[in-house]
Every structure is written in structure tokens, then in C-alpha cells.
Design a protein around this motif. Structure first.
Motif, short mmCIF file in Angstrom:
data_model
loop_
_atom_site.label_atom_id
_atom_site.label_comp_id
_atom_site.label_asym_id
_atom_site.label_seq_id
_atom_site.Cartn_x
_atom_site.Cartn_y
_atom_site.Cartn_z
N ASP A 55 -11.99 0.86 -0.24
CA ASP A 55 -12.96 1.67 -0.99
C ASP A 55 -12.93 1.20 -2.44
N PRO A 56 -13.60 0.10 -2.77
CA PRO A 56 -13.43 -0.51 -4.08
C PRO A 56 -14.32 0.09 -5.17
N TYR A 57 -13.85 -0.03 -6.39
CA TYR A 57 -14.66 0.21 -7.57
C TYR A 57 -14.20 -0.75 -8.65
N ALA A 58 -15.02 -0.95 -9.68
CA ALA A 58 -14.70 -1.89 -10.74
C ALA A 58 -14.54 -1.15 -12.06
N ASN A 110 -8.87 -0.25 -5.45
CA ASN A 110 -9.14 0.45 -4.20
C ASN A 110 -8.85 1.93 -4.44
N ALA A 111 -9.89 2.75 -4.33
CA ALA A 111 -9.74 4.19 -4.55
C ALA A 111 -8.88 4.78 -3.45
N SER A 112 -7.76 5.37 -3.82
CA SER A 112 -6.80 5.87 -2.84
C SER A 112 -6.56 7.36 -3.05
N LYS A 131 -0.57 9.71 -3.36
CA LYS A 131 0.02 10.17 -4.61
C LYS A 131 0.43 9.02 -5.52
N PHE A 132 0.50 7.80 -4.96
CA PHE A 132 0.91 6.65 -5.77
C PHE A 132 -0.24 6.08 -6.60
N GLY A 133 -1.43 6.58 -6.43
CA GLY A 133 -2.55 6.12 -7.23
C GLY A 133 -3.34 5.02 -6.57
N ASP A 134 -4.34 4.49 -7.30
CA ASP A 134 -5.22 3.45 -6.77
C ASP A 134 -4.50 2.11 -6.71
N GLU A 135 -4.89 1.29 -5.70
CA GLU A 135 -4.28 -0.03 -5.55
C GLU A 135 -5.09 -1.09 -6.28
#
Length: 786
Positions: free
Chosen positions: A149-152, A216-218, A221-225
Motif C-alpha cells: 500500500d504505497p505512498y510517496a 508502505n502504509a502499515s 505498531k512499528f510504523g510504515d515500512e
């Protein structure tokens, strides 16, 4: 054409496991960038594992790195990475054919990036929406935890800038997102108001840079990759004011952990990587005709094909292109069975490590892969799933095991496999049947005293060179995705030895093929319901010799069944259709089923196996559409009718029993490259022929490695080979010279080569130089579109 051959992988000085045992159970994977294409067996309880495995593949796509990862599997069957070796594509030639030790590097999530991003930058006097270019997107992002689930995030960097990063919208469930968003950044800053009120100082654009990070929108709890980033200096805008290009994503700076490289150990590799330029067919006629005449040359050692095997470093290196060439031109049967006439002992037919033996093995893999899967795969899968012990050696027997029970398990497995093999003759490929018939007749003619040799030659051949190796190493024959565990491997070894013994004793005239092919893949709805959603879903696919089905999960009833006779063609689907890689299409009379495989090698395997099982269908298509039908028209030819005839010839055009995607010119070019590489050995072999013809004394030591039965005939063959190779060498030299003459510094051709060959970016990229008008004391803006 790109070919890669890797052999003799071995690791040393692997860091010990932090526990009382300290030993590790390691395996190695081979990756194109981050896509795994091969995995070795697990070496248990060792810090210096020797894998000793060869891996050969034709690379079906562009790549940046050839990578090798070392993993450790713990008692809970969890895999953790120890280190990696990543060799850049442009550096592969430096290690070509050499045993090289590489230091293992740490594996960090921030350094494991792949894919590329398309950017458009503009430097303008005022903010404007004009001049926007379409199709700004990313390609080839990695899959994280089953999806992406990507974003820039876009920011402008400079000596005195602290702008907040601007983010795009999240694109769900795609690794080829198309953002189509525009961001604006001001490039000037006002001076202190102690000076003239309206004076402004223009920033130095050459000191600024644009930073684009993909995430990568995650929901974890560890946040986005982090998926990768790129930093573009704005000096690229200094002349034209516009910049439009693809960029490879790069690792995050200082993202890796501080681990000493020497603490991770080393990996020894022998990599053979080649890229060949293939000329039109007429250029290869002399060398090709010379090679195809090999079966008619006497003695066998004087034939061009045998000569290639003599000069190559490994006979397998020569066998692969030779077999493909002879299969393509229908000459494989006389080429393989010709050496039988020279055999002195019927018990040693094809048992040596000769070129003929290697060619036999390669032929069986190409022609009999589908036959193997039909015959053996269901039983091999059952053996690997049940984990029944078949150990019959009292020394290796565990306390909880019973010898009689194990012997009965082994007997049942052997009985089922042997019966399956001996009753599968009707499904044996025609080319294999032709080889067996020719082998039987040649053996009967050569050994007329022994009446049984015509049958034992075939049975020992099929069991020794075909079925027994497939049972012993099912992963090498695509019967299993990976190496079996040690206990199952021991069971398969015992079964293989027993089958091999039975085959050598068989005298039946009934000697002697279609496996179940199973995988989870992603498919697009076919539109069987008029108002249904045509979305992508993960399904369990199953292929038998009667039907091709998919299921919601393994073991459930089929959601859709496609009879084999309804498959009209199986072809690749262009990536642009759905912005997804590794896709292919199964074309039926009323619709096409679009499927995405897990990697490029698996996609090729599915296309090959589906093409072979449907090759005899009477209504097979001759043309197809390489792109999908979307928004009321075909993306490839733009025809609006969904029933329009295909615009591209189908690739499975070879007739009858065996359809291989073999290009005769490409294989001849590969053979030319081998002869050219080993030209010094060809010259030495010519000298050896002269020495053997003139002198009757002991043979010189430097010539002792060559097998020369007839010096005069061998010399004639060598002379023809050298002449054909030198002619092709001149063609290659002329091609390189003409290419160099057409190249001018700063020309469009240079830029195209730079981006397509060295950086693997898009083709048809042009770059023009304009005189930029520089105006002082005004506001300027950088426009970034991704």
C-alpha cells in the motif's frame, strides 16, 4: 539473451548461534534483486556449509543486482537472515567463470529496496498547472507482508530549508502505483527587512535537491515500512528548466545496522553470466549446418558437437545449447543415439560423464518435464507431506521406529511409483519414444548375442538417467518448490536406489505423464456474471491432464474448471495492462483468464506446462492480444470489438508432441560464443592433431586432455569450425564498429543507451538542450509530479 550459471556455493566462518549448540542449519537463496528464483538444500549443524549445487537459468527480465542470501532455520522452522552478497549487473563480467570469495553484508530493511519512480520537474516563474505530463508512476515495488500500500513523501532539501514533506494519497494493494499528483515548492527567500523592502535574494538552485521517499502504509505498531527513495539535484534543471525521467529507488542513507562485515562470514561463488547479440538467421548458416551434421561424422570424437564438449570447461556448458539446437531442428534422436554403435559393454551405455550423457540429461529435462510431473508429482507430494519413516539401516534406526514398519512403508512407496511408471507409456512424449526406439534398435544391432539388451538398454536408461534422479532431487525437476527436509530426503534416496535397481533388472517389453501442477496465484475475475466485479483475488490453482481449475483454498471444490481442450493459447500479458508483473493469460473461446504468478520463473513454468498440455488442441490460435481488453478497446491494437482477431503471432507455434520456446539462431549464437571463448583450446587441439599424425612417440602432456581418435578427420572439423567462428567474429566486430560510429557525445542515441542499457530505464527517452533565460530578483517555483 542473458544466461546465468552458478555453481559450487560454499560459506565459511558463519557466526555461531547464540546458544549451547552454536551450530546453524543454513541454506542459500539466489535472487534477481529481491525476487527469489532458486534455493539450496539446508545444511545442518555447520558454520562452514558446503552447498555444492549448480543453478542455471535464462534471465527473463531486466535486473539491477544478482543477490545471494544466507538464512538460518531454527528448531521452530523459522528463518532468519544472516547476511547477503549483492553483485551489480555491470560487475558480473568481473567475476565471470572465477571462484570468488565474497564477504557477507548485513541485511537491513532500509537497504532492501527495488523498483523505480518516474518524476517530472519544472522550474517556472509563476505557479501554473499547465504542461503536465501523464502517466507518472512507480514500478516494481516489493510486496510487504503479502501486499503493498504505497505512498510517496516529497521534500525539497537545501542549506537553509526545513520544509515539511508533502505526501501523496495511499494507493492500496499495488506495487505499481500511479499517483498523478503535483507538488509546488518556492525556491526563493526574502532578505532581512533592514535592507531595501522589495529586494529578494535568489537561492542557488544548484545547491538544492528534491527528495522522494516511497513508503508502505502499515497498520502495525512499528510504523510504515520504507520502500526506497531517490535524491535528485536541481542542477538537472539549469538549462532546460524541465526534467522528466525514471529513477531507480535507492536505500536509505545510514539505514543499516552497524555490523562488522568480517563477523558475518564469507560466500564462495562461481558465476557465469553472458549476454549475446543475435544476428539474422543467414549469418549462422555455416556454423549451424556444420553442427547439425555431427551425427553423420565418424568417428564421433571428430564431430563438431563433440569438439565443443572437448574445449569447454564443463560439458554441461556445451550440452545445453546443443540439445536445444538439435531439438529445434528435429535432429536430436540421431545425435544422441549415434554413440551407442561405439559402446563395448551394454551395461555401461550412457553411464559415463561424457557429452552424450549430459545431452541425454538435458533432453530428458526439456522434453520430459511435463511427463515427469504427471507420473511422479502426486506421489512425491504425498511422501513429502506424510513424513513416514522408511529407514531400513539398523545403525540409523531411531529408538521409536520399527524396522518392519519402515520396510513396509518403503515397499509400498516403491511399488506405487514402479507401477505408475510402467503403466504411463501412453503419455510418454513422442520425442522420448523416438529416442527409446532408436536406442533399442541400435543396441540390438550392436549387441546381437544378447537378446535382452534391447530392453535392458531402454529400461536402465529411463530409470537411471530420468526417473531415479527426479525422485532423488525433486526440486531440480520442478516436482517440489524447495529441497525436502533431511528425513524426507533420506526416504527419497532409498526409493531412488531401489527404483534404479529394479530398472536395471527389468526385461519387460512394457517400459513405460502428467503431474498435478499446484500453486497459489492471483487471478482476475473472468466476467462470467454480467454484473460481477472484475477484481483480483488469490486462488489455489490445480492442473491435471484433463482440466485447469482454481479453488478458494486448497482442498475445496473448484470455483471454475477449464477443460484442457478449451485452452486456445497461453501467452504472457503485458505489464502495462494492469500495472502488475509476471502476468499471463489463458485464452478460452469466450474469454481470457488473467493470472499473476509469484515470480518471473514461476510464470514461465506455468506458460510452458499449460502450452504443452494444450498443444494438440485442434482450435489453437495463431494470433493473440498481448494486452488486456479494458475500457471498451484492446490496449495493444486499440480495436473496440472484444472479438477482434489477435494482433500478435502466438509463440507456441511448433507442431505436435513437443513445443519448446527455442530460437535456433539464439542457440547457435551461444555456441559461437563458447567457441570464441575457448579459441585458444581449439588452436591447441589443431596442434595436437598435427603432433599425433606426425610423431609416433609418446603424446605430449599438454595435448593429453583431448580425445582424438582420427587426427586427420578431427583436423578437418577444427578447420571448418575456426573458419565459421572467425566469419561470425568479423560480423560482431563490424556491428560494434558501426554502432560506435553512429554514436555522438550528447546525442539522443547516447542518452537512450545510458538509460536503457546501463540503467535499465524506459526506452524512447529523448533529451533536448535549451538556453534558459535567467531573471534575477523574481520568484521561481519547482514543480514536482510523480
Amino acid at each position: 539473451m542473458k544466461l546465468c550459471f552458478i555453481e559450487e556455493t560454499v560459506s565459511k566462518n558463519i557466526p555461531p548461534y547464540p546458544g549451547p549448540n552454536r551450530m546453524r542449519d543454513c541454506y542459500c537463496t539466489v535472487n534477481l534483486d529481491q525476487e527469489e528464483v532458486f534455493r539450496t538444500k539446508i545444511i545442518e549443524k555447520s558454520l562452514c556449509p558446503f552447498y555444492g549445487e549448480d543453478f542455471y537459468c535464462e534471465i527473463p527480465r531486466s535486473f539491477r543486482h544478482l543477490s545471494f542470501y544466507i538464512f538460518d532455520r531454527d528448531v521452530f522452522r523459522r528463518d532468519s537472515s544472516i547476511g547477503k552478497v549483492a553483485v551489480k549487473k555491470e560487475d558480473l563480467q568481473k567475476y565471470h567463470g572465477k571462484d570468488t570469495w565474497f564477504q557477507l553484508q548485513p541485511v537491513s530493511a532500509d537497504s532492501e529496496v527495488q523498483g523505480k519512480v518516474h518524476l517530472e520537474l519544472r522550474l517556472s516563474e509563476v505557479i501554473t498547472d499547465s504542461g503536465v505530463i501523464n502517466h507518472k508512476l512507480c514500478q516494481g515495488l516489493p510486496i510487504v507482508n503479502g501486499q503493498c500500500d504505497p505512498y510517496a513523501a516529497v521534500s525539497l532539501l537545501g542549506p537553509s530549508r526545513s520544509d515539511q514533506a508533502k505526501k501523496t494519497k495511499v494507493k492500496r494493494k499495488t506495487n505499481n502505483p500511479q499517483f498523478e499528483e503535483v507538488f509546488y515548492f518556492e525556491v526563493t527567500r526574502p532578505l532581512s527587512y533592514t535592507k531595501r523592502q522589495f529586494d529578494v535574494e535568489e537561492e542557488d538552485v544548484d545547491k538544492l535537491a528534491l527528495r522522494v521517499d516511497l513508503w508502505n502504509a502499515s497498520n502495525l505498531k512499528f510504523g510504515d515500512e520504507f520502500l526506497g527513495g531517490v535524491r535528485v539535484p536541481l542542477r538537472v534543471l539549469s538549462q532546460a528548466g524541465v526534467h522528466d525521467a525514471w529513477y531507480f529507488l535507492q536505500p536509505r542513507e545510514n539505514g543499516g545496522k552497524s555490523v562488522k562485515v568480517e563477523e558475518l562470514g564469507s560466500l564462495r561463488l562461481n558465476i557465469v553470466y553472458t549476454e549475446d547479440h543475435v544476428f539474422p538467421s543467414e549469418h549462422y548458416t555455416p556454423l549451424r549446418d556444420l553442427l547439425l551434421h555431427s551425427a553423420n561424422v565418424a568417428p564421433v570424437s571428430a564431430s563438431p558437437a563433440h569438439t565443443l564438449g572437448e574445449v569447454c570447461r564443463e560439458k554441461q556448458e556445451a550440452a545445453i545449447p546443443l540439445v536445444r539446437l538439435f531439438l529445434h531442428y528435429g535432429k536430436i534422436v540421431p545425435f544422441i543415439t549415434h554413440p551407442v554403435s561405439l559402446c563395448r559393454d551394454p551395461n555401461t551405455i550412457f553411464r559415463g560423464n561424457s557429452l552424450t550423457s549430459k545431452c541425454i540429461d538435458e533432453t530428458m529435462k526439456l522434453a520430459g518435464m511435463h511427463y515427469l510431473q504427471v507420473t511422479l508429482k502426486p506421489i512425491i507430494d504425498e511422501i513429502c507431506t506424510e513424513h513416514k519413516s522408511c529407514e531400513i539401516d539398523p545403525v540409523k534406526l531411531k529408538e521409536s521406529e520399527n524396522l518392519e514398519t519402515n520396510r513396509e512403508n518403503l515397499r509400498q512407496y516403491v511399488d506405487r511409483i514402479f507401477n505408475t511408471i510402467t503403466t504411463s507409456g501412453v503419455r510418454c512424449p513422442t520425442v522420448m519414444c523416438d529416442i527409446f526406439f532408436s536406442l533399442r534398435e541400435s543396441a540390438a544391432t550392436r549387441f546381437q548375442v544378447d537378446q535382452d539388451v534391447r530392453y535392458t538398454a531402454v529400461s536402465s536408461f529411463i530409470f537411471l538417467r530420468f526417473f531415479a534422479p527426479a525422485i532423488l532431487s525433486p526440486n531440480l525437476f520442478h516436482l517440489r518448490p524447495h529441497h525436502p527436509d533431511p528425513a524426507t530426503s533420506r526416504t527419497l534416496t532409498l526409493i531412488s536406489k531401489t527404483i534404479q535397481t529394479l530398472g536395471s533388472l527389468a526385461k519387460s517389453k512394457s517400459v513405460m505423464v502428467f503431474p498435478f501442477f499446484l500453486r497459489f496465484m492471483i487471478k482476475r475475475a473472468q466476467g462470467r456474471n454480467r454484473f460481477g466485479m472484475k477484481n483480483f483475488k488469490k486462488r489455489w490453482f490445480r492442473l491435471t491432464n484433463h482440466e485447469f481449475t482454481y479453488h478458494k483454498t486448497k482442498g475445496e471444490s473448484a470455483l471454475c474448471s477449464i477443460p484442457i481442450e478449451n485452452i486456445l493459447a497461453v501467452e504472457r500479458l503485458e505489464e502495462e495492462s494492469f500495472k502488475m508483473k509476471n502476468m499471463f493469460q489463458v485464452i478460452q473461446p469466450e474469454r481470457a483468464l488473467y493470472i499473476q504468478a509469484n515470480n518471473c520463473v514461476e510464470a514461465r513454468d506455468w506458460i510452458d506446462i499449460l502450452t504443452k498440455v494444450s498443444q494438440c488442441n485442434r482450435k489453437r490460435l495463431s494470433t493473440y492480444h498481448p494486452s488486456a481488453y479494458l475500457n471498451g478497446h484492446w490496449l495493444c491494437c486499440k480495436f473496440s470489438a472484444d472479438t477482434a482477431s489477435g494482433c500478435t503471432p502466438c509463440t507456441g507455434g511448433l507442431p505436435a508432441n513437443i513445443q519448446l520456446d527455442v530460437d535456433g539462431d539464439r542457440e547457435t549464437e551461444r555456441i559461437y560464443s563458447l567457441f570464441s571463448t575457448y579459441m585458444t583450446k581449439l588452436i591447441k587441439m589443431q596442434e595436437a592433431c598435427g603432433s599425433k599424425s606426425v610423431y609416433d612417440g609418446p603424446e605430449q602432456e599438454e595435448y593429453s586432455s583431448f580425445v582424438i581418435d582420427d587426427p586427420q578427420e578431427t583436423y578437418k572439423t577444427l578447420k571448418l569450425i575456426v573458419s565459421a567462428v572467425q566469419t561470425l567474429e568479423q560480423q560482431h566486430t563490424k556491428y560494434k564498429r558501426d554502432k560506435f560510429k553512429k554514436t555522438k557525445i550528447g546525442s539522443q542515441y547516447v542518452v537512450c543507451c545510458l538509460f536503457t542499457l546501463r540503467l535499465c530505464l524506459v526506452t524512447n527517452y529523448s533529451y533536448s538542450i535549451f538556453n534558459a533565460i535567467q531573471t534575477k530578483n523574481c520568484w521561481k517555483n519547482v514543480t514536482c509530479k510523480i
